[in-house]
Design a protein around this motif. Structure first.
Motif, PDB file in Angstrom:
ATOM      1  N   ALA A 150     -12.480  -1.542  -0.796  1.00  0.00           N
ATOM      2  CA  ALA A 150     -11.830  -0.224  -0.872  1.00  0.00           C
ATOM      3  C   ALA A 150     -11.549   0.292   0.536  1.00  0.00           C
ATOM      4  CB  ALA A 150     -12.731   0.766  -1.606  1.00  0.00           C
TER       5      ALA A 150
ATOM      6  N   ASP B  41     -10.791   1.076 -11.465  1.00  0.00           N
ATOM      7  CA  ASP B  41      -9.478   1.233 -10.825  1.00  0.00           C
ATOM      8  C   ASP B  41      -9.092   2.677 -10.509  1.00  0.00           C
ATOM      9  OD1 ASP B  41      -9.114  -1.586 -10.951  1.00  0.00           O
ATOM     10  OD2 ASP B  41      -8.515  -1.383 -13.050  1.00  0.00           O
TER      11      ASP B  41
ATOM     12  N   THR C  21      -8.066   5.820  -8.166  1.00  0.00           N
ATOM     13  CA  THR C  21      -7.369   5.976  -6.892  1.00  0.00           C
ATOM     14  C   THR C  21      -8.374   6.355  -5.820  1.00  0.00           C
ATOM     15  OG1 THR C  21      -5.357   6.672  -8.020  1.00  0.00           O
ATOM     16  CG2 THR C  21      -5.510   7.186  -5.673  1.00  0.00           C
TER      17      THR C  21
ATOM     18  N   LYS D  26      -9.636   2.278  -5.273  1.00  0.00           N
ATOM     19  CA  LYS D  26      -8.709   1.989  -4.178  1.00  0.00           C
ATOM     20  C   LYS D  26      -9.229   2.596  -2.875  1.00  0.00           C
ATOM     21  CE  LYS D  26      -3.848   2.361  -2.920  1.00  0.00           C
ATOM     22  NZ  LYS D  26      -2.535   2.886  -3.280  1.00  0.00           N
TER      23      LYS D  26
END
Length: 165
Positions: free
Chosen positions: A133, A9, A11, A102
């Protein structure tokens, strides 16, 4: 050998093309004297201070990680063959599916071109996702990339930073 700095997880997972020889030898990402990654990351606002290459794992503290598209170290990225990118694609996809960042920020166009199969790609955000992503293509910070000044690099990375926060 260069090890991924990655966790679930994130960023942003910054993806270099492949390790440079110095980074591979000392085991720290972007440790080559002429590489501008850590300076650019700080100046673009990703980190409150400039991380030193030997402290590269501290990038996780900010929600970012580091990987490479191809594991083999070379003095120049253009020494890699298309077959090496092809061979690395499944490994890379498995990594993205496992850790689910992400954003994936490809540093330079070479790896994303090889992985996407596209002939031409623009700098910046891409229209399609990669393994769930969002994808952004940034100029490579290698000292061999003379097409981008430090100022140009920082400007590109600032644009990315503004778009993810």
């Amino acid at each position: 050998m260069l090890t991924d700095i990655i966790t679930n997880d994130l960023t942003v997972l910054f993806c270099g093309i492949n390790p440079g020889l110095k980074s591979s030898d000392d085991g720290h990402h972007f440790s080559g004297r002429s590489n501008r990654f850590w300076k650019v990351l700080h100046q673009a606002g990703f980190t409150p201070y400039q991380i030193e290459a030997e402290n590269d794992t501290s990038i996780l503290d900010f929600g970012y990680g580091l990987t490479t598209a191809v594991a083999r170290a070379t003095s120049r990225a253009d020494e890699l063959s298309n077959e090496e990118f092809d061979h690395s694609l499944e490994i890379f996809k498995n990594k993205m599916n496992q850790f689910q960042p992400k954003y994936i920020a490809f540093l330079g166009k070479a790896a994303y071109k090889a992985f996407s199969g596209k002939k031409e790609i623009p700098w910046g955000p891409q229209d399609e996702e990669f393994c769930g992503a969002k994808v952004w293509v940034l100029p490579n910070t290698s000292g061999l990339n003379r097409g981008f000044s430090l100022e140009d690099l920082v400007t590109s990375y600032i644009e990315f930073h503004k778009n993810i926060f």
